[in-house]
Design an enzyme around this catalytic site. Structure first.
Site, PDB file in Angstrom:
ATOM      1  N   ASP A   1       0.853  -1.180   0.000  1.00 49.00           N
ATOM      2  CA  ASP A   1       0.000   0.000   0.000  1.00 49.00           C
ATOM      3  C   ASP A   1       0.895   1.239   0.000  1.00 49.00           C
ATOM      4  OD1 ASP A   1      -3.237   0.418   0.869  1.00 49.00           O
ATOM      5  OD2 ASP A   1      -1.934   2.175   1.048  1.00 49.00           O
TER       6      ASP A   1
ATOM      7  N   ARG B   1     -16.190   6.968   4.143  1.00 47.64           N
ATOM      8  CA  ARG B   1     -16.196   7.420   2.756  1.00 47.64           C
ATOM      9  C   ARG B   1     -17.623   7.527   2.207  1.00 47.64           C
ATOM     10  NH1 ARG B   1     -12.477   3.140  -0.140  1.00 47.64           N
ATOM     11  NH2 ARG B   1     -13.427   1.846   1.464  1.00 47.64           N
TER      12      ARG B   1
ATOM     13  N   CYS C   1     -19.617   1.651  -2.490  1.00 50.56           N
ATOM     14  CA  CYS C   1     -20.153   0.654  -3.434  1.00 50.56           C
ATOM     15  C   CYS C   1     -21.526   1.063  -3.961  1.00 50.56           C
ATOM     16  CB  CYS C   1     -20.226  -0.713  -2.772  1.00 50.56           C
ATOM     17  SG  CYS C   1     -18.614  -1.454  -2.453  1.00 50.56           S
TER      18      CYS C   1
ATOM     19  N   THR D   1     -14.232  -2.276  -8.552  1.00 52.44           N
ATOM     20  CA  THR D   1     -15.472  -2.161  -9.304  1.00 52.44           C
ATOM     21  C   THR D   1     -15.319  -1.125 -10.407  1.00 52.44           C
ATOM     22  OG1 THR D   1     -16.747  -2.718  -7.340  1.00 52.44           O
ATOM     23  CG2 THR D   1     -17.945  -1.700  -9.165  1.00 52.44           C
TER      24      THR D   1
END
Length: 460
Positions: free
Chosen positions: A40, A336, A265, A125
């Site tokens: 990361d 988020r 999402c 996604t």
């Protein structure tokens, strides 16, 4: 010996690029079977993992302490792996168009360190075509290698549900895809190492990309329908939750519920699909209509709160409101794209002073993203209204008597007693009742009990 066999014999390694709510649990799961490099760019996050601290709360500190994942922020270490999984976020911009910046950046980083014979699997996604049309060219440019000759690609959409300890990587059927049959077979074998529920081989990368993006779009539309019903039934003075309980007795009724739809999402993915559709000349009707309803729910909750406060004869400007829960969903620290912030901003537009209580939220992200500093429950006093926005487990021990103490009202007297006295007396008792505004967005409390205790109660 193919790549899968080399990975199992620990002759080759798997790398996870992006160690957030999705990537980190995947890395930990694979590390139980094979050698894993966890990469990361966030050095602070890597240091936390190395210290045995799980900032995502997805697997817990004890698991992080004992995992064999080799955590690093040094991109050169990616050259040690041959099977790469990219699991970085794919948010939307202010104009609600796809923001592929994190994915493009991850592809460049990986491309600089890609070696021959590698397989790259994307989990982020995206709309159909992103893997092959955007990510592959970046990998080729940065590495100088040729896709299909020097390296292969696949796509396996993430289905991890943050904060959900029942539906995990191991227990959810894993969709896999590859650019050719050989790649598909290896990708399937690798994921079968950790996915107990099994894998489903998609016909192509684009099919897998499309399947993922419509999963959340479908859920978004169904919740939007529930939210619209809530708006209608509130106008009719009908309790939406009661209606849904009755309708739910039919075997084929889909059990969705109204609420604030945020996160990375459901509140984002539909825009990826409609963006691509518009590029093809089709303008969505149902998907964007559902998105608009859900995007407006924060404002609707705030306006409903103000109306209830007016009913309680509260002075709106300068009023104090406490909000319990600010994350995008319960039992998850992720803030988020949380729609609770929309409620806060709208209330502040009315001049309301808002205090936030959330022991689960990531305090650093909360301040960085929204400049919000949460307070403790002990600080919630003399409130004009209380909103329970996110039903964290930590809040389920709070009862209505506890809530009652959070207001600046006169001493509470059971409303049933008051009604009995009022029914047998013509004297104005002069007792201040029904001025405690309780907004219970997800229906944590019993409505009848709350109203009997003198609350002005409202929920979606």
């Amino acid at each position: 010996m193919n790549l899968f066999e080399k990975i199992v014999k620990r002759e080759e390694k798997i790398s996870l690029i992006g160690l957030g709510y999705v990537g980190m649990p995947i890395a930990v799961s694979f590390a139980n079977k094979v050698d894993v490099i966890g990469f990361d760019v966030n050095k602070e996050k890597i240091q936390l993992y190395k210290k045995g601290i799980d900032p995502t709360k997805e697997v817990g500190n004890e698991v992080i302490k004992n995992t064999t994942v080799d955590f690093t922020s040094d991109e050169i270490r990616l050259r040690e792996a041959k099977f790469h999984i990219v699991a970085v976020p794919t948010p939307v911009k202010v104009d609600r168009t796809p923001d592929l910046t994190p994915l493009e950046s991850a592809s460049r980083t990986l491309g600089r360190n890609l070696t021959k014979g590698s397989i790259v699997v994307f989990e982020s996604t995206v709309y159909p075509g992103v893997t092959e049309d955007i990510c592959v060219p970046i990998l080729e440019k940065e590495s100088g290698l040729k896709c299909g000759v020097d390296f292969k690609v696949g796509y396996s959409p993430e289905r991890i549900n943050p904060g959900d300890h029942e539906h995990r990587l191991e227990t959810i059927i894993k969709v896999v895809s590859g650019m050719d049959e050989e790649t598909l077979g290896i990708v399937a074998q690798v994921y079968e190492l950790v996915v107990d529920a099994g894998v489903y081989k998609a016909g192509s990368i684009k099919v897998a990309e499309a399947a993922k993006v419509i999963e959340n779009a479908q859920r978004d539309i169904n919740i939007a329908f529930m939210n619209e019903l809530s708006i209608i039934f509130n106008k009719m003075d009908i309790d939406t939750k009661a209606v849904l309980e009755v309708a739910g007795t039919k075997w084929n009724f889909l059990k969705f519920f109204p609420g604030l739809v945020g996160g990375h999402c459901i509140g984002v993915d539909p825009y990826y699909l409609t963006y691509k559709a518009e590029q093809m000349g089709y303008y969505s009707q149902i998907i964007l209509s559902g998105r608009k309803i859900n995007d407006d729910m924060g404002k609707y909750v705030a306006e409903s709160t103000v109306k209830k406060m007016i009913k309680a004869n509260k002075q709106i400007k300068g009023a104090k409101v406490a909000i319990f829960g600010v994350t995008f969903k319960e039992n998850c620290p992720d803030v988020r794209n949380t729609k609770v912030v929309d409620v806060i901003k709208e209330l502040e537009e009315y001049g309301v002073q808002v205090k936030v209580v959330d022991p689960v939220a990531d305090r650093e992200d909360l301040w960085h993203e929204y400049r919000i500093n949460p307070c403790s429950i002990d600080e919630i006093k003399e409130m004009d209204a209380v909103i329970f926005a996110v039903p964290h487990e930590e809040f389920k021990t709070i009862n209505l008597e506890d809530v009652k103490k959070m207001y600046g009202t006169l001493e509470y007297i059971n409303s049933e007693v008051i009604r009995e006295i009022a029914a047998t007396s013509e004297v104005d008792l002069g007792i201040k009742q029904n001025d405690c505004v309780l907004i219970d967005i997800k229906g944590m409390f019993n409505r009848l009990e709350a109203e009997n205790k003198g609350f002005i109660y409202w929920r979606l």
